[in-house]
Write a protein that holds these residues in place. Structure first.
Motif, PDB file in Angstrom:
ATOM      1  N   UNK A  27       3.199 -15.547  -1.719  1.00  0.00           N
ATOM      2  CA  UNK A  27       2.622 -14.227  -2.014  1.00  0.00           C
ATOM      3  C   UNK A  27       1.529 -13.844  -1.012  1.00  0.00           C
ATOM      4  N   UNK A  28       1.447 -14.569   0.066  1.00  0.00           N
ATOM      5  CA  UNK A  28       0.405 -14.302   1.056  1.00  0.00           C
ATOM      6  C   UNK A  28       0.494 -12.868   1.576  1.00  0.00           C
ATOM      7  N   UNK A  29      -0.670 -12.227   1.664  1.00  0.00           N
ATOM      8  CA  UNK A  29      -0.756 -10.883   2.251  1.00  0.00           C
ATOM      9  C   UNK A  29      -1.475 -10.940   3.595  1.00  0.00           C
ATOM     10  N   UNK A  30      -1.495 -12.103   4.191  1.00  0.00           N
ATOM     11  CA  UNK A  30      -2.207 -12.290   5.450  1.00  0.00           C
ATOM     12  C   UNK A  30      -1.710 -11.312   6.512  1.00  0.00           C
ATOM     13  N   UNK A  31      -2.651 -10.635   7.127  1.00  0.00           N
ATOM     14  CA  UNK A  31      -2.312  -9.681   8.179  1.00  0.00           C
ATOM     15  C   UNK A  31      -1.857  -8.332   7.671  1.00  0.00           C
ATOM     16  N   UNK A  32      -1.775  -8.139   6.365  1.00  0.00           N
ATOM     17  CA  UNK A  32      -1.273  -6.884   5.808  1.00  0.00           C
ATOM     18  C   UNK A  32      -2.392  -5.860   5.648  1.00  0.00           C
ATOM     19  N   UNK A  33      -1.999  -4.605   5.786  1.00  0.00           N
ATOM     20  CA  UNK A  33      -2.894  -3.475   5.567  1.00  0.00           C
ATOM     21  C   UNK A  33      -2.437  -2.745   4.316  1.00  0.00           C
ATOM     22  N   UNK A  34      -3.354  -2.569   3.367  1.00  0.00           N
ATOM     23  CA  UNK A  34      -3.018  -2.046   2.043  1.00  0.00           C
ATOM     24  C   UNK A  34      -3.866  -0.817   1.748  1.00  0.00           C
ATOM     25  N   UNK A  35      -3.247   0.223   1.208  1.00  0.00           N
ATOM     26  CA  UNK A  35      -3.990   1.400   0.755  1.00  0.00           C
ATOM     27  C   UNK A  35      -3.723   1.607  -0.726  1.00  0.00           C
ATOM     28  N   UNK A  55      -5.336 -12.670   1.010  1.00  0.00           N
ATOM     29  CA  UNK A  55      -5.566 -12.693   2.449  1.00  0.00           C
ATOM     30  C   UNK A  55      -5.279 -11.415   3.204  1.00  0.00           C
ATOM     31  N   UNK A  56      -5.165 -10.277   2.513  1.00  0.00           N
ATOM     32  CA  UNK A  56      -4.943  -9.015   3.224  1.00  0.00           C
ATOM     33  C   UNK A  56      -6.040  -8.813   4.262  1.00  0.00           C
ATOM     34  N   UNK A  57      -5.679  -8.234   5.389  1.00  0.00           N
ATOM     35  CA  UNK A  57      -6.673  -8.068   6.447  1.00  0.00           C
ATOM     36  C   UNK A  57      -7.484  -6.788   6.282  1.00  0.00           C
ATOM     37  N   UNK A  79     -15.282 -11.857  -2.737  1.00  0.00           N
ATOM     38  CA  UNK A  79     -14.087 -12.695  -2.836  1.00  0.00           C
ATOM     39  C   UNK A  79     -13.655 -13.193  -1.466  1.00  0.00           C
ATOM     40  N   UNK A  80     -13.613 -12.255  -0.501  1.00  0.00           N
ATOM     41  CA  UNK A  80     -13.140 -12.582   0.842  1.00  0.00           C
ATOM     42  C   UNK A  80     -13.898 -11.719   1.842  1.00  0.00           C
ATOM     43  N   UNK A  81     -14.910 -12.305   2.471  1.00  0.00           N
ATOM     44  CA  UNK A  81     -15.773 -11.541   3.372  1.00  0.00           C
ATOM     45  C   UNK A  81     -15.064 -11.117   4.654  1.00  0.00           C
ATOM     46  N   UNK A  82     -13.878 -11.675   4.905  1.00  0.00           N
ATOM     47  CA  UNK A  82     -13.154 -11.346   6.131  1.00  0.00           C
ATOM     48  C   UNK A  82     -12.314 -10.075   6.002  1.00  0.00           C
ATOM     49  N   UNK A  83     -12.160  -9.576   4.777  1.00  0.00           N
ATOM     50  CA  UNK A  83     -11.361  -8.367   4.575  1.00  0.00           C
ATOM     51  C   UNK A  83     -12.141  -7.138   5.041  1.00  0.00           C
ATOM     52  N   UNK A  84     -11.499  -6.309   5.813  1.00  0.00           N
ATOM     53  CA  UNK A  84     -12.081  -5.034   6.235  1.00  0.00           C
ATOM     54  C   UNK A  84     -11.770  -4.014   5.140  1.00  0.00           C
ATOM     55  N   UNK A  85     -12.808  -3.580   4.418  1.00  0.00           N
ATOM     56  CA  UNK A  85     -12.611  -2.664   3.289  1.00  0.00           C
ATOM     57  C   UNK A  85     -13.105  -1.269   3.664  1.00  0.00           C
ATOM     58  N   UNK A  86     -12.213  -0.298   3.513  1.00  0.00           N
ATOM     59  CA  UNK A  86     -12.509   1.094   3.833  1.00  0.00           C
ATOM     60  C   UNK A  86     -12.516   1.892   2.530  1.00  0.00           C
ATOM     61  N   UNK A  87     -13.488   2.769   2.351  1.00  0.00           N
ATOM     62  CA  UNK A  87     -13.517   3.617   1.161  1.00  0.00           C
ATOM     63  C   UNK A  87     -13.582   5.076   1.580  1.00  0.00           C
ATOM     64  N   UNK A  88     -12.912   5.919   0.798  1.00  0.00           N
ATOM     65  CA  UNK A  88     -12.919   7.355   1.084  1.00  0.00           C
ATOM     66  C   UNK A  88     -12.822   8.129  -0.228  1.00  0.00           C
TER      67      UNK A  88
END
Length: 309
Positions: A27-35, A55-57, A79-88
């Motif tokens: 179920x790894x989401x490594x490298x994935x971009x999610x909206x 592991x979503x990026x 949870x995961x400080x490496x995730x780039x989180x965008x809010x709008x």
């Protein structure tokens, strides 16, 4: 608990379970971009946290109110400080706002495609039955949900690569069952939204795009409380169930269910044992009951219908 609704699986879940765990490599989401729309609270926020654990990026959170979005962003980063989180802050019924949010998320100094779209935002519309509802409010409820889905679909297509794209449409049992007469505007809109996303799948199915339709359970969200859901039904599903179910649907394990209308409560291990049968028939599709559609192929207007090869 015993299933409160008809179920194709013997097991009926009310919370998450090991097969849906974000720690499973499958179920790894490594490298994935999610909206995710409706990403500030409830199911959307919890879904974002599950993708972060997997592991979503990059994760984009869209919603009407900025503070809940920022709160969810903070919880994700814990949870995961490496995730780039965008809010709008975004009203998805406003095409300009939707396009601006997508453009800013994908463009700027961190360009990239969007792999997974979780369409989770919705409105209930008026709560009166047909006999007393104000007609313009009734139609506005339908139009709002359809409008938001259309704008999302078109924005997503500008940045998705169909071969890898996944859409998870959070629908409602209101589209699947005869629901309370006081929520008929919502019921009609959710059936229409289902058809809209199915049309997108049909358009891009050969290219590899996957689309899923999900009844998320009876979760104690703001929208659920507004219509008396948990209180009226007398039972509740934990928010972790639809969140982890969506994570599983985005994985290769769930490819056989693309195009299906699914309840998050169903046991995915049991469904996997019937993968070929489910994939090759019209089971879990919304269709005319009794019409011999799945047994034979037939063509109309140059289009072939029925079970796939």
């Amino acid at each position: 608990m015993a299933a409160p609704f008809p179920s194709p699986t013997a097991k009926w879940h009310t919370t998450t379970y090991p097969t849906l765990s974000p720690t499973r490599p499958e179920l790894s989401a490594k490298g994935k971009t999610v909206l995710i729309t409706g990403g500030g609270t409830g199911i959307g926020a919890e879904t974002a946290r599950y993708f972060a654990q997997a592991g979503a990026s990059r994760i984009a959170l869209l919603g009407r109110r900025e503070k809940p979005l920022l709160d969810t962003k903070a919880s994700i980063q814990q949870i995961n400080s490496e995730v780039d989180v965008f809010v709008a802050p975004t009203d998805i019924t406003n095409k300009e706002q939707v396009n601006a949010a997508f453009d800013k998320f994908v463009g700027g100094d961190k360009p990239g495609k969007i792999d997974i779209l979780i369409s989770n935002a919705a409105i209930t519309g008026p709560h009166e039955p047909i006999s007393s509802v104000e007609s313009e409010a009734f139609l506005a409820g339908i139009h709002g949900n359809l409008q938001g889905s259309l704008y999302l679909a078109q924005a997503f297509l500008r940045y998705a690569v169909p071969e890898n794209a996944v859409v998870i449409e959070i629908n409602s049992q209101a589209a699947h069952l005869d629901f309370a007469p006081a929520l008929v505007s919502y019921s009609v809109s959710k059936m229409a939204v289902y058809r809209l996303w199915e049309a997108l799948r049909f358009e891009f199915e050969k290219a590899g795009m996957r689309v899923y339709h999900v009844q998320p359970g009876v979760v104690d969200t703001d929208m659920n409380r507004a219509v008396g859901g948990v209180a009226a039904l007398g039972f509740e599903d934990h928010v972790s169930l639809p969140a982890s179910f969506s994570l599983w649907l985005a994985s290769p394990e769930a490819k056989f269910l693309s195009g299906k209308y699914l309840w998050a409560n169903w046991d995915v291990d049991e469904l996997k044992t019937r993968a070929k049968e489910i994939e090759e028939t019209q089971e879990f599709n919304i269709q005319l009951v009794g019409w011999p559609f799945s047994e034979k192929k037939w063509s109309s207007g140059g289009v072939t219908f029925g079970a796939p090869e």
